[in-house]
Design a protein around this motif. Structure first.
Motif, PDB file in Angstrom:
ATOM      1  N   GLN A  17       0.841  -1.199   0.000  1.00  0.00           N
ATOM      2  CA  GLN A  17       0.000   0.000   0.000  1.00  0.00           C
ATOM      3  C   GLN A  17       0.877   1.251   0.000  1.00  0.00           C
ATOM      4  O   GLN A  17       0.657   2.165  -0.789  1.00  0.00           O
ATOM      5  N   SER A  18       1.871   1.276   0.847  1.00  0.00           N
ATOM      6  CA  SER A  18       2.787   2.411   0.919  1.00  0.00           C
ATOM      7  C   SER A  18       3.561   2.586  -0.389  1.00  0.00           C
ATOM      8  O   SER A  18       3.709   3.709  -0.891  1.00  0.00           O
ATOM      9  N   LEU A  19       4.049   1.488  -0.946  1.00  0.00           N
ATOM     10  CA  LEU A  19       4.790   1.523  -2.208  1.00  0.00           C
ATOM     11  C   LEU A  19       3.955   2.162  -3.308  1.00  0.00           C
ATOM     12  O   LEU A  19       4.423   3.059  -4.031  1.00  0.00           O
ATOM     13  N   LEU A  20       2.714   1.720  -3.433  1.00  0.00           N
ATOM     14  CA  LEU A  20       1.846   2.230  -4.490  1.00  0.00           C
ATOM     15  C   LEU A  20       1.415   3.673  -4.239  1.00  0.00           C
ATOM     16  O   LEU A  20       1.398   4.494  -5.169  1.00  0.00           O
ATOM     17  N   GLU A  21       1.092   3.991  -3.001  1.00  0.00           N
ATOM     18  CA  GLU A  21       0.695   5.368  -2.686  1.00  0.00           C
ATOM     19  C   GLU A  21       1.844   6.343  -2.919  1.00  0.00           C
ATOM     20  O   GLU A  21       1.618   7.463  -3.375  1.00  0.00           O
ATOM     21  N   ASN A  22       3.075   5.929  -2.637  1.00  0.00           N
ATOM     22  CA  ASN A  22       4.236   6.792  -2.882  1.00  0.00           C
ATOM     23  C   ASN A  22       4.453   7.035  -4.371  1.00  0.00           C
ATOM     24  O   ASN A  22       5.098   8.015  -4.746  1.00  0.00           O
ATOM     25  N   ALA A  23       3.930   6.159  -5.210  1.00  0.00           N
ATOM     26  CA  ALA A  23       3.999   6.328  -6.661  1.00  0.00           C
ATOM     27  C   ALA A  23       2.742   7.022  -7.193  1.00  0.00           C
ATOM     28  O   ALA A  23       2.502   7.050  -8.393  1.00  0.00           O
ATOM     29  N   ASN A  24       1.938   7.566  -6.279  1.00  0.00           N
ATOM     30  CA  ASN A  24       0.691   8.273  -6.610  1.00  0.00           C
ATOM     31  C   ASN A  24      -0.326   7.386  -7.326  1.00  0.00           C
ATOM     32  O   ASN A  24      -1.069   7.844  -8.184  1.00  0.00           O
ATOM     33  N   ILE A  25      -0.334   6.109  -6.965  1.00  0.00           N
ATOM     34  CA  ILE A  25      -1.340   5.185  -7.478  1.00  0.00           C
ATOM     35  C   ILE A  25      -2.398   5.020  -6.397  1.00  0.00           C
ATOM     36  O   ILE A  25      -2.088   4.617  -5.280  1.00  0.00           O
ATOM     37  N   PRO A  26      -3.662   5.358  -6.710  1.00  0.00           N
ATOM     38  CA  PRO A  26      -4.724   5.175  -5.711  1.00  0.00           C
ATOM     39  C   PRO A  26      -4.858   3.707  -5.326  1.00  0.00           C
ATOM     40  O   PRO A  26      -4.814   2.825  -6.187  1.00  0.00           O
ATOM     41  N   VAL A  27      -5.004   3.447  -4.031  1.00  0.00           N
ATOM     42  CA  VAL A  27      -5.064   2.075  -3.511  1.00  0.00           C
ATOM     43  C   VAL A  27      -6.281   1.930  -2.605  1.00  0.00           C
ATOM     44  O   VAL A  27      -6.554   2.799  -1.773  1.00  0.00           O
ATOM     45  N   LEU A  28      -6.979   0.820  -2.754  1.00  0.00           N
ATOM     46  CA  LEU A  28      -8.053   0.460  -1.834  1.00  0.00           C
ATOM     47  C   LEU A  28      -7.691  -0.889  -1.240  1.00  0.00           C
ATOM     48  O   LEU A  28      -7.446  -1.849  -1.975  1.00  0.00           O
ATOM     49  N   VAL A  29      -7.598  -0.945   0.090  1.00  0.00           N
ATOM     50  CA  VAL A  29      -7.377  -2.224   0.773  1.00  0.00           C
ATOM     51  C   VAL A  29      -8.753  -2.728   1.193  1.00  0.00           C
ATOM     52  O   VAL A  29      -9.375  -2.187   2.103  1.00  0.00           O
ATOM     53  N   ALA A  30      -9.213  -3.751   0.490  1.00  0.00           N
ATOM     54  CA  ALA A  30     -10.550  -4.294   0.730  1.00  0.00           C
ATOM     55  C   ALA A  30     -10.489  -5.411   1.768  1.00  0.00           C
ATOM     56  O   ALA A  30      -9.461  -6.071   1.929  1.00  0.00           O
TER      57      ALA A  30
END
Length: 74
Positions: A17-30
């Motif tokens: 989640q952190s990796l993707l958010e740092n790349a400005n990719i929206p993430v949803l943890v379902a």
């Protein structure tokens, strides 16, 4: 949104989640609420979802981070 990872490993989910958010990719943890309800015994894995148009980029980042084996099939 498309599911790219499913895991009961909370550390892995947090890292990705952190990796993707740092790349400005929206993430949803379902399913995080389901995991809390079942007492965190790992019976219900959490899922990482990203927008369809960012899935290829997210998969590439996860592979580059050494976690390609965790990816769901395309």
């Amino acid at each position: 949104m498309i599911e790219i990872v499913r895991s009961s490993d909370l550390v892995l989910i947090g890292f990705l989640q952190s990796l993707l958010e740092n790349a400005n990719i929206p993430v949803l943890v379902a399913d995080s609420h389901m995991s809390a309800l079942e007492g965190m015994i790992g019976a219900f894995p959490r899922r990482i979802l990203v927008p369809d148009d960012r899935a290829a980029q997210a998969r590439r980042l996860i592979r580059e981070a050494g976690h390609g084996a965790e990816l769901r099939h395309e």
